[in-house]
Design a protein around this motif. Structure first.
Motif, PDB file in Angstrom:
ATOM      1  N   ASP A  80     -95.807  60.320  54.836  1.00  0.00           N
ATOM      2  CA  ASP A  80     -95.981  58.887  54.580  1.00  0.00           C
ATOM      3  C   ASP A  80     -97.346  58.338  54.998  1.00  0.00           C
ATOM      4  O   ASP A  80     -97.535  57.122  55.042  1.00  0.00           O
ATOM      5  CB  ASP A  80     -94.885  58.081  55.295  1.00  0.00           C
ATOM      6  CG  ASP A  80     -93.562  58.141  54.549  1.00  0.00           C
ATOM      7  OD1 ASP A  80     -93.569  58.499  53.358  1.00  0.00           O
ATOM      8  OD2 ASP A  80     -92.513  57.841  55.150  1.00  0.00           O
ATOM      9  N   TYR A 113    -101.519  56.731  62.195  1.00  0.00           N
ATOM     10  CA  TYR A 113    -100.686  55.532  62.239  1.00  0.00           C
ATOM     11  C   TYR A 113    -101.156  54.521  63.281  1.00  0.00           C
ATOM     12  O   TYR A 113    -100.714  53.378  63.259  1.00  0.00           O
ATOM     13  CB  TYR A 113     -99.233  55.902  62.513  1.00  0.00           C
ATOM     14  CG  TYR A 113     -98.566  56.630  61.376  1.00  0.00           C
ATOM     15  CD1 TYR A 113     -98.233  55.962  60.205  1.00  0.00           C
ATOM     16  CD2 TYR A 113     -98.269  57.990  61.464  1.00  0.00           C
ATOM     17  CE1 TYR A 113     -97.629  56.636  59.143  1.00  0.00           C
ATOM     18  CE2 TYR A 113     -97.662  58.663  60.418  1.00  0.00           C
ATOM     19  CZ  TYR A 113     -97.334  57.986  59.265  1.00  0.00           C
ATOM     20  OH  TYR A 113     -96.742  58.645  58.224  1.00  0.00           O
ATOM     21  N   THR A 151    -100.463  48.414  55.216  1.00  0.00           N
ATOM     22  CA  THR A 151     -99.591  49.375  54.557  1.00  0.00           C
ATOM     23  C   THR A 151     -99.157  48.834  53.203  1.00  0.00           C
ATOM     24  O   THR A 151     -99.254  47.641  52.919  1.00  0.00           O
ATOM     25  CB  THR A 151     -98.344  49.670  55.405  1.00  0.00           C
ATOM     26  OG1 THR A 151     -97.518  48.496  55.458  1.00  0.00           O
ATOM     27  CG2 THR A 151     -98.737  50.077  56.820  1.00  0.00           C
ATOM     28  N   LYS A 179     -99.164  55.624  52.929  1.00  0.00           N
ATOM     29  CA  LYS A 179     -98.736  54.222  52.917  1.00  0.00           C
ATOM     30  C   LYS A 179     -99.782  53.339  53.593  1.00  0.00           C
ATOM     31  O   LYS A 179     -99.747  52.119  53.450  1.00  0.00           O
ATOM     32  CB  LYS A 179     -97.385  54.068  53.616  1.00  0.00           C
ATOM     33  CG  LYS A 179     -96.210  54.636  52.827  1.00  0.00           C
ATOM     34  CD  LYS A 179     -94.896  54.392  53.540  1.00  0.00           C
ATOM     35  CE  LYS A 179     -93.721  54.928  52.719  1.00  0.00           C
ATOM     36  NZ  LYS A 179     -92.421  54.705  53.393  1.00  0.00           N
ATOM     37  N   GLU A 192     -94.065  52.505  60.505  1.00  0.00           N
ATOM     38  CA  GLU A 192     -94.044  53.767  59.766  1.00  0.00           C
ATOM     39  C   GLU A 192     -94.090  54.962  60.710  1.00  0.00           C
ATOM     40  O   GLU A 192     -93.476  56.003  60.439  1.00  0.00           O
ATOM     41  CB  GLU A 192     -95.210  53.817  58.775  1.00  0.00           C
ATOM     42  CG  GLU A 192     -95.073  52.862  57.597  1.00  0.00           C
ATOM     43  CD  GLU A 192     -93.808  53.124  56.796  1.00  0.00           C
ATOM     44  OE1 GLU A 192     -93.396  54.297  56.679  1.00  0.00           O
ATOM     45  OE2 GLU A 192     -93.218  52.157  56.288  1.00  0.00           O
ATOM     46  N   CYS A 239     -96.047  48.962  52.148  1.00  0.00           N
ATOM     47  CA  CYS A 239     -94.592  48.791  52.150  1.00  0.00           C
ATOM     48  C   CYS A 239     -94.127  47.539  52.881  1.00  0.00           C
ATOM     49  O   CYS A 239     -92.927  47.327  53.035  1.00  0.00           O
ATOM     50  CB  CYS A 239     -93.937  50.014  52.785  1.00  0.00           C
ATOM     51  SG  CYS A 239     -94.565  50.355  54.442  1.00  0.00           S
ATOM     52  N   ARG A 263     -90.598  55.427  62.000  1.00  0.00           N
ATOM     53  CA  ARG A 263     -89.761  56.024  60.956  1.00  0.00           C
ATOM     54  C   ARG A 263     -90.053  57.518  60.803  1.00  0.00           C
ATOM     55  O   ARG A 263     -89.139  58.329  60.574  1.00  0.00           O
ATOM     56  CB  ARG A 263     -89.989  55.298  59.629  1.00  0.00           C
ATOM     57  CG  ARG A 263     -89.386  53.895  59.596  1.00  0.00           C
ATOM     58  CD  ARG A 263     -90.024  53.041  58.505  1.00  0.00           C
ATOM     59  NE  ARG A 263     -89.846  53.592  57.173  1.00  0.00           N
ATOM     60  CZ  ARG A 263     -88.816  53.313  56.363  1.00  0.00           C
ATOM     61  NH1 ARG A 263     -87.882  52.491  56.768  1.00  0.00           N
ATOM     62  NH2 ARG A 263     -88.736  53.855  55.162  1.00  0.00           N
ATOM     63  N   THR A 264     -91.330  57.881  60.930  1.00  0.00           N
ATOM     64  CA  THR A 264     -91.688  59.298  60.832  1.00  0.00           C
ATOM     65  C   THR A 264     -91.098  60.089  61.989  1.00  0.00           C
ATOM     66  O   THR A 264     -90.544  61.183  61.796  1.00  0.00           O
ATOM     67  CB  THR A 264     -93.219  59.448  60.802  1.00  0.00           C
ATOM     68  OG1 THR A 264     -93.734  58.800  59.635  1.00  0.00           O
ATOM     69  CG2 THR A 264     -93.635  60.910  60.784  1.00  0.00           C
TER      70      THR A 264
END
Length: 608
Positions: free
Chosen positions: A524, A392, A401, A527, A410, A403, A413-414
């Protein structure tokens, strides 16, 4: 009629007081043509009034005198010298070491206008130094565009026929007059710079008073060399309440399109004269500072927007800086490496030489229910254990990404998903509080009850006054309502049915928990567009050979099926653990998000 030798003997020209001014106005003779008037103001001192030829000027008696030429008779007289503001300003600057003769053309006149006509600055003493004091307002306008935080910034500015690229990237910026406070300055800047009138501001914008900060910057002005300038900079954030509002199309919403604003800046010295300024604006991805991350705007009811300011900052966890994903001598089998280099070349390169710290990974899975195992310790273990989390940090661009969020978003969020698992696995002692109210600055669970204290994770209660002022806010009321009304036994049943918790008495399955941690770490990563695989042969869930798999779930399924060895955390699990991950991710082919958010037709959602 004074000859050059007489001028040399009796006159003294003060070059420091000489000024040049350029003005533009319509000609009386040719009204449709702008005329440029260039004037030099020269001050000459008569050093010897009794000298040869000075009688032609009525000296030394200071008598009136006449001159004639081309049929014109001019009458002159001597009058007491009265210094004008321009002269006093000139002397003030010179006496303080400011070389006015180094100013660019018109600079002195512009400084005079700024000080005495427009009253947008002042001259003050800082110690023994003369400084020019300016107050500035900088307004950073934010809008939630397609779920991504954007801010308004200058793309280009054209003034006097020239593009000034020094303004690019700046927010709305404007001078404050001495009589304006920062709130008035915000309203005035929004109206003048981007055309948002006060009534539109009141209806569609939220000025965040908590974001207002003042700083001072000292620098030498480019326009007035030698004159030190102190800038009092007022910064404030303004949020668009609803970016979908049609009336906001004049500022490029909701599509985040570029737009231009023209304004006329008049010349206070010449009536009817001025300058046309064109500013191009664009919406760019915002990278919020820590002070801005605790504010989000409600898109439901503009009348309650002031209650939607969150009571405390949403901190962003940093990337791990320790010995995560240490080097390893272990290599992929030659056949696997050949396939991986073809289908996922970037992922293969980034993971080369990386290995999972299984000691820390297994420790996190084993201790996740221990009362003395804190969320901070859990965080340190997982980021040090799983090298896939480092993927990341490969880019910070929203284009990186699939999204519309940055790679760091991200990552956050992870980590949030990891924390959710941690809290739900121990919901009966501190997990519920953290799940609803988050963590404080000491990584301890917070509480939504004002003044009642917070669970420390060690069986103690202590006061937590930081929420006293905000406990009545809408946000905290929602959190407390969820905390009070949530069906916690049902959530516990979900964790038990998943096989993570074995019973209500607190025992858990360490192997299954470890598999869950690995799934969260890798879920993810696809992404990130640079990691998307290419189908090497045949087809895979609708993607043909040679096609890039853009769906991140399908992409990860492809990697787990075709070249699982490139993900060391997955490859290091036993077969049973791997099969449980592949079943939940690869074989289910049911996307709950598609169903509840109506993101796909029934055929795509329900096909097995």
């Amino acid at each position: 009629g004074i000859e050059v030798p007489q001028q040399t003997a009796c006159f003294k020209v003060d070059t420091q007081l000489c000024t040049f001014k350029e003005e533009r106005s319509s000609s009386d003779l040719l009204p449709d043509i702008i005329t440029v008037y260039k004037s030099h103001n020269v001050i000459i001192e008569v050093s010897n009034p009794s000298g040869d030829g000075m009688n032609k000027l009525g000296l030394p008696a200071f008598s009136d005198f006449y001159t004639e030429g081309r049929g014109v008779r001019n009458h002159y007289s001597w009058v007491p010298f009265v210094k004008h503001k321009e002269d006093r300003l000139m002397e003030l600057l010179l006496s303080n070491g400011v070389e006015v003769n180094e100013f660019s053309p018109n600079a002195f006149a512009e400084l005079y206008d700024e000080l005495y006509e427009k009253e947008m600055s002042s001259l003050e003493y800082m110690g023994k130094d003369l400084v020019r004091a300016i107050r500035i307002i900088k307004v950073e306008v934010h809008a939630d565009i397609f779920g991504v935080d954007h801010k308004l910034a200058v793309k280009a500015k054209y003034q006097k026929g020239v593009c000034d690229d020094r303004e690019a990237g700046n927010p709305i910026t404007m001078r404050l007059s001495p009589s304006q406070d920062w709130q008035q300055g915000v309203r005035h800047a929004l109206a003048v710079r981007v055309g948002l009138l006060p009534e539109m501001q009141a209806e569609h914008l939220f000025v965040d008073p908590m974001s207002h900060v003042v700083s001072e910057e000292i620098a030498y002005s480019r326009t007035y060399p030698g004159l030190k300038t102190i800038y009092e900079v007022n910064r404030v954030c303004v949020w668009i309440v609803d970016a979908q509002e049609g009336r906001l199309s004049l500022i490029g919403l909701p599509g985040a399109t570029d737009f231009s604003i023209m304004r006329w800046e008049k010349n206070t010295r010449v009536e009817g004269d001025g300058d046309l300024i064109l500013t191009q604006w664009s919406w760019v991805l915002a990278h919020p500072s820590k002070a801005q991350q605790n504010r989000r705007v409600s898109h439901l009811d503009p009348t309650t927007v002031r209650e939607e300011v969150e009571p405390s900052q949403k901190r962003r966890v940093p990337f791990y800086q320790g010995e995560a994903a240490s080097s390893s001598t272990q290599k992929l089998p030659r056949t696997v490496e050949k396939i991986a280099a073809k289908v996922v070349p970037t992922l293969t390169g980034l993971m080369k030489g990386r290995s999972t710290d299984w000691t820390r990974a297994k420790s996190a899975a084993k201790r996740i229910r221990d009362r003395d195992y804190t969320c901070k310790q859990f965080f340190d273990d997982i980021v040090a254990a799983f090298p896939e989390l480092l993927l990341y940090c490969s880019s910070d661009s929203v284009e990186a990404t699939t999204c519309g969020r940055t790679a760091d978003d991200e990552y956050q969020r992870t980590i949030g998903a990891f924390f959710t698992l941690f809290w739900l696995m121990r919901y009966d002692y501190g997990g519920k509080e953290s799940f609803c109210f988050g963590l404080d600055e000491f990584w301890d669970p917070r509480t939504g009850a004002p003044g009642s204290g917070h669970y420390s994770g060690h069986g103690t209660e202590s006061p937590h006054p930081e929420h006293e002022e905000t406990a009545t806010s809408t946000e905290w009321r929602k959190r407390r309502k969820f905390f009070a009304e949530c069906d916690w036994p049902a959530l516990q049943k979900v964790i038990i049915d998943s096989g993570l918790l074995l019973s209500k008495d607190g025992k858990h399955d360490e192997d299954r928990t470890l598999a869950m941690l690995v799934l969260l770490a890798i879920h993810d990563i696809m992404k990130l567009t640079d990691l998307q695989p290419v189908v090497d042969k045949g087809t895979f869930i609708g993607y043909k050979a040679g096609e890039v798999i853009s769906d991140h779930d399908v992409a990860l399924s492809f990697v787990l099926t075709r070249v699982p060895e490139v993900l060391p955390s997955f490859a290091g699990l036993n077969q049973k653990q791997q099969e449980s991950i592949k079943f939940t991710h690869c074989k289910l082919e049911y996307n709950m998000g598609w169903l509840v958010q109506a993101e796909a037709p029934p055929g795509a959602v329900l096909t097995t």
